[in-house]
Design a protein around this motif. Structure first.
Motif, mmCIF file in Angstrom:
data_model
loop_
_atom_site.group_PDB
_atom_site.id
_atom_site.type_symbol
_atom_site.label_atom_id
_atom_site.label_comp_id
_atom_site.label_asym_id
_atom_site.label_seq_id
_atom_site.Cartn_x
_atom_site.Cartn_y
_atom_site.Cartn_z
ATOM 1 N N ILE A 97 2.360 56.509 -23.970
ATOM 2 C CA ILE A 97 1.966 57.818 -24.036
ATOM 3 C C ILE A 97 2.939 58.603 -24.741
ATOM 4 O O ILE A 97 4.147 58.480 -24.634
ATOM 5 N N TYR A 98 2.180 59.619 -25.490
ATOM 6 C CA TYR A 98 2.983 60.310 -26.357
ATOM 7 C C TYR A 98 2.991 61.825 -25.691
ATOM 8 O O TYR A 98 1.940 62.130 -25.501
ATOM 9 N N HIS A 99 4.037 62.683 -26.011
ATOM 10 C CA HIS A 99 4.022 64.100 -25.375
ATOM 11 C C HIS A 99 4.751 64.863 -26.251
ATOM 12 O O HIS A 99 5.610 64.560 -27.137
ATOM 13 N N GLU A 100 4.339 66.046 -26.556
ATOM 14 C CA GLU A 100 5.042 67.175 -27.417
ATOM 15 C C GLU A 100 5.506 68.236 -26.694
ATOM 16 O O GLU A 100 4.473 68.792 -25.830
ATOM 17 N N ARG A 106 6.903 80.796 -30.257
ATOM 18 C CA ARG A 106 7.933 80.901 -31.346
ATOM 19 C C ARG A 106 7.331 79.847 -32.482
ATOM 20 O O ARG A 106 7.593 79.600 -33.404
ATOM 21 N N GLU A 107 6.067 79.225 -31.896
ATOM 22 C CA GLU A 107 5.451 78.263 -32.895
ATOM 23 C C GLU A 107 6.398 76.968 -33.325
ATOM 24 O O GLU A 107 6.386 76.656 -34.572
ATOM 25 N N GLU A 108 7.103 76.475 -32.505
ATOM 26 C CA GLU A 108 8.126 75.321 -32.681
ATOM 27 C C GLU A 108 7.891 74.482 -31.741
ATOM 28 O O GLU A 108 7.638 74.599 -30.474
ATOM 29 N N LEU A 109 8.401 73.135 -32.193
ATOM 30 C CA LEU A 109 8.259 71.935 -31.280
ATOM 31 C C LEU A 109 9.667 71.818 -30.878
ATOM 32 O O LEU A 109 10.808 71.741 -31.460
ATOM 33 N N ALA A 110 9.604 71.736 -29.689
ATOM 34 C CA ALA A 110 11.091 71.498 -28.871
ATOM 35 C C ALA A 110 11.490 70.270 -28.507
ATOM 36 O O ALA A 110 12.769 69.911 -28.635
ATOM 37 N N ALA A 111 10.617 69.218 -28.379
ATOM 38 C CA ALA A 111 10.816 67.759 -28.186
ATOM 39 C C ALA A 111 9.581 66.983 -28.307
ATOM 40 O O ALA A 111 8.531 67.577 -27.974
ATOM 41 N N THR A 112 9.588 65.497 -28.436
ATOM 42 C CA THR A 112 8.717 64.670 -28.575
ATOM 43 C C THR A 112 9.104 63.638 -27.625
ATOM 44 O O THR A 112 10.247 63.131 -27.505
ATOM 45 N N PHE A 113 8.238 62.903 -26.926
ATOM 46 C CA PHE A 113 8.236 61.887 -26.131
ATOM 47 C C PHE A 113 7.543 60.448 -26.255
ATOM 48 O O PHE A 113 6.343 60.818 -26.575
ATOM 49 N N PRO A 146 1.482 62.265 -34.364
ATOM 50 C CA PRO A 146 1.724 62.850 -35.476
ATOM 51 C C PRO A 146 2.965 62.190 -36.143
ATOM 52 O O PRO A 146 3.868 61.652 -35.347
ATOM 53 N N GLU A 147 3.282 62.254 -37.590
ATOM 54 C CA GLU A 147 4.475 61.820 -38.079
ATOM 55 C C GLU A 147 5.883 62.253 -37.547
ATOM 56 O O GLU A 147 6.620 61.593 -37.413
ATOM 57 N N HIS A 148 5.547 63.443 -37.292
ATOM 58 C CA HIS A 148 6.800 64.034 -36.527
ATOM 59 C C HIS A 148 6.991 63.595 -35.192
ATOM 60 O O HIS A 148 8.303 63.726 -34.648
ATOM 61 N N GLY A 149 6.414 62.976 -34.387
ATOM 62 C CA GLY A 149 6.602 62.479 -33.245
ATOM 63 C C GLY A 149 7.274 61.180 -33.078
ATOM 64 O O GLY A 149 7.662 60.804 -32.063
ATOM 65 N N GLY A 150 7.467 60.589 -34.139
ATOM 66 C CA GLY A 150 8.162 59.210 -34.291
ATOM 67 C C GLY A 150 9.595 59.024 -34.121
ATOM 68 O O GLY A 150 10.070 60.268 -34.343
ATOM 69 N N PRO A 151 10.142 58.091 -33.896
ATOM 70 C CA PRO A 151 11.619 58.255 -33.859
ATOM 71 C C PRO A 151 12.336 58.350 -35.146
ATOM 72 O O PRO A 151 11.731 57.967 -36.237
ATOM 73 N N ARG A 152 13.440 58.657 -35.267
ATOM 74 C CA ARG A 152 14.166 59.028 -36.570
ATOM 75 C C ARG A 152 15.186 57.661 -36.640
ATOM 76 O O ARG A 152 15.321 57.215 -37.944
ATOM 77 N N SER A 153 15.972 57.446 -35.531
ATOM 78 C CA SER A 153 17.013 56.582 -35.935
ATOM 79 C C SER A 153 17.123 55.342 -34.775
ATOM 80 O O SER A 153 17.967 54.411 -34.915
ATOM 81 N N ILE A 154 16.048 55.428 -33.884
ATOM 82 C CA ILE A 154 16.234 54.462 -32.747
ATOM 83 C C ILE A 154 14.814 53.770 -32.854
ATOM 84 O O ILE A 154 13.741 54.362 -32.965
#
Length: 314
Positions: A97-100, A106-113, A146-154
């Motif tokens: 399951i994916y969450h944002e 503020r039209e901003e993304l706080a976190a993804t899970f 979405p692409e921004h929802g993936g991990p960066r370094s883990i």
């Protein structure tokens, strides 16, 4: 009821309370997690995942063996937040399951899970295989991460890296005193739920490491300011189910240090069986609390972190 493929849906709405702000001046990571966990429960209900899907008339239990969070923007008191989520993967015995977490004003993304969910019958330890008919129905509700929802370094799916209990004790990695899992924190089956795991990973009576505590949440800087370690990404893996009454101990090691970031691993062991129960990894950013921006680790703080470095556990 099936929803349009690729669509995320609103699952949770809230406002950041003053008591959710930590020593770094922003909403604490555990309150991000609480919102995501509530959203996972709601999504499972909306998807209709129940015992009937598995051919049973009784209740259905679920576990979260893997949880991942990527922090995008810090949030402060009074911010209105929404969680948008959806089902993004179906395996033989697991849903991902994916969450944002969004701040719409503020039209901003706080976190993804990302939450991996396994199902079982109460009292049974083994995960249930998801029947073909249930999988076919769930596939109609698959969303796109979405692409921004993936991990960066883990790596979400990598097996956890951990020392043996003997090594962890011998090399001074313990940072909390031994304790028992309180039955009051567990469910009716005596299982420690996902939302309580962080309190047994980081909570408890602290131990000194090399003559001093693990490290304050806030460090003094040469310019008179303050620096904190802000979480950027975190993954939690349940290796074995923690149960009420288990005698446990928490351990930690810095395993990689860059100019502005630190990778830290945490572990919880069952002291009686010497088995690993929980493994966490956290990528932390050196944050100047007055200027609210990333900075390089000052030499004295870097030296302290390097003294605890265990690159062999990277």
């Amino acid at each position: 009821m099936a929803h349009a493929a690729g669509a995320l849906r609103v699952l949770h709405e809230s406002v950041v309370r003053e008591d959710e702000i930590d020593d770094l001046g922003h909403m604490n990571v555990r309150h991000y997690a609480t919102r995501a966990l509530a959203s996972t429960d709601r999504l499972l209900g909306e998807l209709g995942v129940d015992a009937a899907c598995f051919g049973s008339a009784g209740p259905l239990a679920h576990d979260l063996p893997r949880m991942f969070t990527r922090y995008h923007r810090e949030q402060h008191t009074g911010a209105a937040l929404e969680v948008h989520g959806g089902l993004i993967r179906i395996d033989d015995a697991c849903l991902r399951i994916y969450h944002e977490l969004r701040n719409p004003a503020r039209e901003e993304l706080a976190a993804t899970f990302c939450h991996d969910v396994e199902f079982r019958l109460p009292g049974e330890p083994e995960a249930l295989v998801i029947p073909r008919a249930a999988r076919k129905e769930l596939e109609r509700s698959l969303a796109l991460r979405p692409e921004h929802g993936g991990p960066r370094s883990i790596d979400l799916d990598a097996p956890p890296v951990a020392p043996s209990l003997e090594d962890a004790l011998a090399t001074g990695l313990a940072f909390r005193k031994p304790r028992r899992i309180d039955a009051a924190d567990c469910d009716a089956e005596g299982r420690l739920p996902a939302e309580a795991r962080p309190f047994y990973m980081w909570g408890g009576e602290p131990l000194e490491v090399r003559g001093k505590p693990l490290g304050p949440p806030v460090f003094d800087l040469p310019d008179g300011g303050k620096m904190g370690l802000a979480s950027m990404e975190a993954r939690s893996v349940m290796v074995r189910q923690p149960m009420a009454g288990m005698r446990i101990q928490s351990f930690v090691a810095n395993v990689e240090l860059a100019r502005k970031t630190n990778l830290r691993r945490y572990w919880v062991f069952d002291l009686d069986t010497q088995e690993l129960l929980l493994a966490n990894e956290v990528v932390e950013l050196a944050l100047h609390l007055g200027k609210r921006r990333a900075i390089e680790f000052p030499p004295e703080i870097r030296a302290d972190l390097e003294a605890r470095l265990r690159p062999d556990l990277r």
